[in-house]
Design a protein around this motif. Structure first.
Motif, mmCIF file in Angstrom:
data_model
loop_
_atom_site.group_PDB
_atom_site.id
_atom_site.type_symbol
_atom_site.label_atom_id
_atom_site.label_comp_id
_atom_site.label_asym_id
_atom_site.label_seq_id
_atom_site.Cartn_x
_atom_site.Cartn_y
_atom_site.Cartn_z
ATOM 1 N N GLU A 2 -81.979 36.646 -79.262
ATOM 2 C CA GLU A 2 -82.185 38.192 -79.540
ATOM 3 C C GLU A 2 -80.872 38.633 -79.162
ATOM 4 O O GLU A 2 -80.272 39.810 -79.979
ATOM 5 N N GLU A 3 -80.100 38.426 -78.097
ATOM 6 C CA GLU A 3 -78.883 39.213 -77.690
ATOM 7 C C GLU A 3 -77.862 39.177 -78.925
ATOM 8 O O GLU A 3 -77.032 39.730 -79.112
ATOM 9 N N LEU A 4 -77.785 37.938 -79.428
ATOM 10 C CA LEU A 4 -76.800 37.462 -80.544
ATOM 11 C C LEU A 4 -77.358 37.890 -81.934
ATOM 12 O O LEU A 4 -76.533 37.900 -82.888
ATOM 13 N N ASP A 5 -78.567 38.537 -81.928
ATOM 14 C CA ASP A 5 -78.959 38.793 -83.523
ATOM 15 C C ASP A 5 -78.866 37.505 -84.168
ATOM 16 O O ASP A 5 -78.261 37.732 -85.379
ATOM 17 N N TRP A 6 -79.262 36.298 -83.899
ATOM 18 C CA TRP A 6 -79.112 35.192 -84.355
ATOM 19 C C TRP A 6 -80.597 34.380 -84.741
ATOM 20 O O TRP A 6 -81.356 34.614 -84.093
ATOM 21 N N PRO A 7 -80.621 33.604 -86.031
ATOM 22 C CA PRO A 7 -81.835 32.924 -86.045
ATOM 23 C C PRO A 7 -82.154 31.913 -84.993
ATOM 24 O O PRO A 7 -81.291 31.175 -84.302
ATOM 25 N N LEU A 8 -83.341 32.123 -84.184
ATOM 26 C CA LEU A 8 -83.744 30.997 -83.219
ATOM 27 C C LEU A 8 -83.507 29.699 -83.668
ATOM 28 O O LEU A 8 -83.067 28.946 -82.642
ATOM 29 N N ALA A 9 -83.699 29.248 -84.749
ATOM 30 C CA ALA A 9 -83.460 27.859 -85.221
ATOM 31 C C ALA A 9 -81.988 27.512 -85.015
ATOM 32 O O ALA A 9 -81.800 26.237 -85.085
ATOM 33 N N GLN A 10 -81.226 28.278 -85.084
ATOM 34 C CA GLN A 10 -79.667 28.002 -84.898
ATOM 35 C C GLN A 10 -79.100 28.021 -83.548
ATOM 36 O O GLN A 10 -78.141 27.760 -83.252
ATOM 37 N N VAL A 11 -80.322 28.194 -82.497
ATOM 38 C CA VAL A 11 -79.698 28.385 -81.080
ATOM 39 C C VAL A 11 -80.106 26.943 -80.564
ATOM 40 O O VAL A 11 -81.301 26.763 -80.549
ATOM 41 N N GLU A 12 -79.264 26.217 -79.988
ATOM 42 C CA GLU A 12 -79.629 24.894 -79.407
ATOM 43 C C GLU A 12 -79.373 25.286 -77.776
ATOM 44 O O GLU A 12 -78.664 25.887 -77.515
ATOM 45 N N VAL A 13 -80.436 24.632 -77.218
ATOM 46 C CA VAL A 13 -80.488 25.140 -75.564
ATOM 47 C C VAL A 13 -80.331 23.755 -74.949
ATOM 48 O O VAL A 13 -81.174 22.585 -75.232
ATOM 49 N N ILE A 14 -79.158 23.409 -74.461
ATOM 50 C CA ILE A 14 -78.883 22.420 -73.635
ATOM 51 C C ILE A 14 -79.141 22.368 -72.123
ATOM 52 O O ILE A 14 -78.633 23.293 -71.407
ATOM 53 N N LEU A 15 -79.996 21.523 -71.702
ATOM 54 C CA LEU A 15 -80.873 21.765 -70.327
ATOM 55 C C LEU A 15 -80.639 20.482 -69.360
ATOM 56 O O LEU A 15 -80.420 19.356 -70.004
ATOM 57 N N GLY A 16 -80.073 20.755 -68.312
ATOM 58 C CA GLY A 16 -80.183 19.795 -67.199
ATOM 59 C C GLY A 16 -78.929 18.632 -67.488
ATOM 60 O O GLY A 16 -79.053 17.645 -66.782
ATOM 61 N N ASP A 17 -77.947 18.751 -68.684
ATOM 62 C CA ASP A 17 -77.174 17.571 -68.715
ATOM 63 C C ASP A 17 -76.104 17.662 -67.876
ATOM 64 O O ASP A 17 -75.275 18.664 -67.616
ATOM 65 N N THR A 18 -76.033 16.828 -67.065
ATOM 66 C CA THR A 18 -74.783 16.924 -65.701
ATOM 67 C C THR A 18 -73.486 17.006 -66.255
ATOM 68 O O THR A 18 -72.609 17.206 -65.435
ATOM 69 N N ALA A 19 -73.333 16.576 -67.523
ATOM 70 C CA ALA A 19 -72.055 16.398 -68.048
ATOM 71 C C ALA A 19 -71.488 17.665 -68.663
ATOM 72 O O ALA A 19 -70.416 18.187 -68.742
ATOM 73 N N ARG A 20 -72.528 18.601 -68.991
ATOM 74 C CA ARG A 20 -71.990 19.778 -69.553
ATOM 75 C C ARG A 20 -72.507 20.959 -69.284
ATOM 76 O O ARG A 20 -71.932 22.100 -69.202
ATOM 77 N N ALA A 21 -73.988 20.890 -68.547
ATOM 78 C CA ALA A 21 -74.482 22.218 -68.097
ATOM 79 C C ALA A 21 -74.103 22.701 -66.871
ATOM 80 O O ALA A 21 -73.555 21.915 -65.949
ATOM 81 N N PRO A 22 -74.151 23.852 -66.521
ATOM 82 C CA PRO A 22 -73.889 24.227 -64.939
ATOM 83 C C PRO A 22 -74.924 23.915 -64.128
ATOM 84 O O PRO A 22 -76.053 23.433 -64.452
ATOM 85 N N ASN A 23 -73.991 23.490 -62.886
ATOM 86 C CA ASN A 23 -74.978 22.929 -61.807
ATOM 87 C C ASN A 23 -75.772 23.967 -61.105
ATOM 88 O O ASN A 23 -75.408 24.838 -60.375
ATOM 89 N N GLN A 24 -77.283 24.036 -61.447
ATOM 90 C CA GLN A 24 -77.959 25.215 -60.594
ATOM 91 C C GLN A 24 -79.033 24.689 -59.900
ATOM 92 O O GLN A 24 -79.902 25.352 -59.758
ATOM 93 N N GLY A 25 -78.873 23.425 -59.306
ATOM 94 C CA GLY A 25 -79.867 22.975 -58.439
ATOM 95 C C GLY A 25 -81.039 22.638 -58.878
ATOM 96 O O GLY A 25 -81.081 22.416 -60.282
ATOM 97 N N PRO A 26 -82.113 22.377 -58.105
ATOM 98 C CA PRO A 26 -83.146 21.680 -58.688
ATOM 99 C C PRO A 26 -84.228 22.732 -59.543
ATOM 100 O O PRO A 26 -83.656 24.000 -59.190
ATOM 101 N N THR A 27 -84.772 22.248 -60.215
ATOM 102 C CA THR A 27 -85.653 23.355 -60.884
ATOM 103 C C THR A 27 -86.964 23.432 -60.094
ATOM 104 O O THR A 27 -87.902 22.520 -60.194
ATOM 105 N N ILE A 28 -87.086 24.359 -59.348
ATOM 106 C CA ILE A 28 -88.094 24.591 -58.626
ATOM 107 C C ILE A 28 -88.457 26.182 -58.216
ATOM 108 O O ILE A 28 -87.450 26.974 -58.644
ATOM 109 N N ALA A 29 -89.603 26.436 -57.810
ATOM 110 C CA ALA A 29 -90.123 27.864 -57.359
ATOM 111 C C ALA A 29 -89.800 28.938 -58.414
ATOM 112 O O ALA A 29 -89.555 29.875 -58.027
ATOM 113 N N SER A 30 -90.161 28.350 -59.545
ATOM 114 C CA SER A 30 -90.053 29.547 -60.629
ATOM 115 C C SER A 30 -88.771 30.412 -60.677
ATOM 116 O O SER A 30 -88.789 31.652 -60.960
#
Lengths: 335, 163
Positions: free
Chosen positions: A84-112
């Motif tokens: 939305e914010e980039l005005d980009w096709p959704l199909a060209q956005v790759e979301v990298i989740l939970g990869d400890t080598a690449r993603a930011p450390n945001q602690g456990p996935t809890i509590a919504s």
């Protein structure tokens, strides 16, 4: 615009890549501790700056987040927000989740907390990237940035000239530090966020292609089974972890499959080449336990629950509670 | 018990497997054939995560010894597409497409069981009543609470499969 999967496996790979724009952030300090909750662990500064967003010259966009999608639709939601914010096709956005080598450390996935924590940073990062690209295109075309229109990966000016990502980012490595004052798209202009886009993960789950944690297989992987203590499920009492008397390793010595034994305190695990062999070892293993206090009677369940060892935790206390109770016409208590 | 060589027909292919006849079919499908579809949930035949089709009948693979399958055809989630490919050639069975259309999944762990149970149900009852659907899926557990979407997906599958 055809995109390719990038072989960047670490933050360092992102930082060393060309043909890319990165939005980076200094790792946040841990949140203030909340009574009764496990402490938040801050990101390790030695891991370097966090990579939140990567926009590639070939049009591939990568958004990075520390939390994982357990069926909440998080991958789809983060993708929507960035697209939305980039005005980009959704199909060209790759979301990298939970990869400890690449993603930011945001602690456990809890509590919504995933959207709460990371929706706004991703929005800002995407808006910042869009702003930089727009300004860069304006400079190339020598027109005011506001006069440009954006579509299909190209910025176009009224005169018809166009410039795309390949030209703006080709051969370059651009790094932007996340700027929280970046102007973001007004909600009234949203075309994607606020619509029910199909979940991106469901097709693979339906076809059997999706790999759950349970489906991870490694070369030479063995199989294990746990032999539970007789008090399995009880977690309070001095006897917990101290009730094992003896394990007869000879009782499984004859079993096929390279059966091995792991004993730590009251934890007993058996490992074998095949799952059925581990199960056979689990059933065959002779174990002696010391006497242990019986479970409390559960006939009066409410009483048993109240009497179970517990740590009282005051969740909230406002004003003079005792005074209010004394003055109340009717007092109600709940356990 | 030594491993006999068992010939097992899975998703249209026959495999010669040196596995103990008493090993649960679920373990053989997952560990020896590397299939992700059928899943371990309880190991007791109570949750439905392990469902596969055996000659078109829904069966709890965690409770079936592989030595008892004989020459029956085993079909897993991965092999459903070949059973009833949609005209659009997505490679998916209409029931699978219906679950996508109705977004009938949260974590997706129960999905294998739900889809396989639905395929088996519609084979016997192409136009099931709501009560029949609920009864057919009553032993498929979903912890996420996707039940309403799943029921809608079954009805969507009925539509997709209507001649």
């Amino acid at each position: 615009m055809s995109t390719s999967v990038k072989p960047w496996r670490t933050r360092q790979d992102f930082r060393a890549a060309t043909d890319v724009l990165l939005v980076l952030r200094v790792p946040l300090p841990a949140a203030a501790p909340v009574t009764g909750q496990p402490p938040q662990v801050a990101a390790n500064p030695a891991e370097g700056l966090e990579v939140l967003l990567a926009v590639c010259a070939d049009g591939q966009v990568m958004a990075l987040a520390g939390h994982v999608d357990l069926g909440t639709g998080l991958r789809s939601a983060y993708g929507q927000i960035v697209a939305e914010e980039l005005d980009w096709p959704l199909a060209q956005v790759e979301v990298i989740l939970g990869d400890t080598a690449r993603a930011p450390n945001q602690g456990p996935t809890i509590a919504s907390t995933s959207i709460q924590l990371h929706a706004q940073p991703l929005r800002l990062a995407a808006a910042q990237a869009r702003g930089w690209l727009r300004a860069a295109a304006a400079a190339v075309l020598n027109v005011p940035a506001e006069s440009l229109t954006f579509g299909d990966g190209n910025f176009s000016c009224a005169a018809g000239q166009r410039v795309g990502l390949a030209e703006l980012l080709g051969g370059r490595h651009v790094e932007l530090m996340l700027d929280a004052s970046t102007a973001i798209k007004p909600v009234a202009e949203h075309r994607l966020v606020g619509t029910s886009t199909p979940r991106v993960d469901i097709p693979a789950k339906v076809s059997g292609a999706a790999v759950f944690v349970h489906d991870v297989r490694l070369p030479g992987m063995l199989h294990g089974r746990v032999v539970r203590p007789p008090y399995a499920g009880v977690d309070a009492g001095d006897f917990v972890g101290r009730t094992l008397k003896a394990v007869d390793e000879s009782s499984i010595a004859h079993l096929p499959g390279n059966v091995q034994l792991v004993v730590q305190g009251d934890f007993i695990g058996v490992v074998a080449d095949r799952e059925d062999q581990a199960e056979a070892a689990m059933h065959a293993l002779r174990v002696e336990w010391k006497p242990w206090p019986a479970l409390p009677p559960l006939d009066d369940l409410a009483q048993a629950l109240s009497a179970n060892p517990a740590t009282a935790r005051v969740v909230a206390e406002h004003g003079d509670v005792d005074g209010a109770r004394a003055a109340a016409a009717q007092v109600l208590d709940r356990d | 018990m030594s491993s006999a060589t068992i010939a097992l027909r899975v998703n249209g292919q026959v495999h010669a497997l040196a596995v103990p006849p008493a090993a649960p079919l679920l373990q053989v499908l997952r560990n020896d054939l590397g299939l992700n579809g059928p899943k371990f949930g309880c190991g007791l035949g109570e949750c439905g995560a392990c469902l596969v089709l055996v000659d078109g009948v829904a069966a709890r693979s965690c409770c079936l010894p592989v030595g008892g399958i004989g020459d029956r055809a085993v079909t897993t989630l991965e092999g459903l597409g070949a059973l009833g490919a949609l005209p659009s050639c997505t490679g998916l069975h209409p029931v699978q497409q219906a679950f996508i259309d109705c977004q009938a999944a949260q974590c997706g762990y129960c999905l294998n069981g739900m889809v396989v149970a639905t395929v088996a149900l519609l084979r016997e009852h192409p136009h099931p009543s709501d009560a029949q659907v609920r009864a057919a899926l009553s032993h498929n557990l979903c912890r996420c609470g996707t039940h309403l979407e799943i029921l809608a997906a079954v009805q969507r599958a009925v539509q997709l499969m209507a001649p």
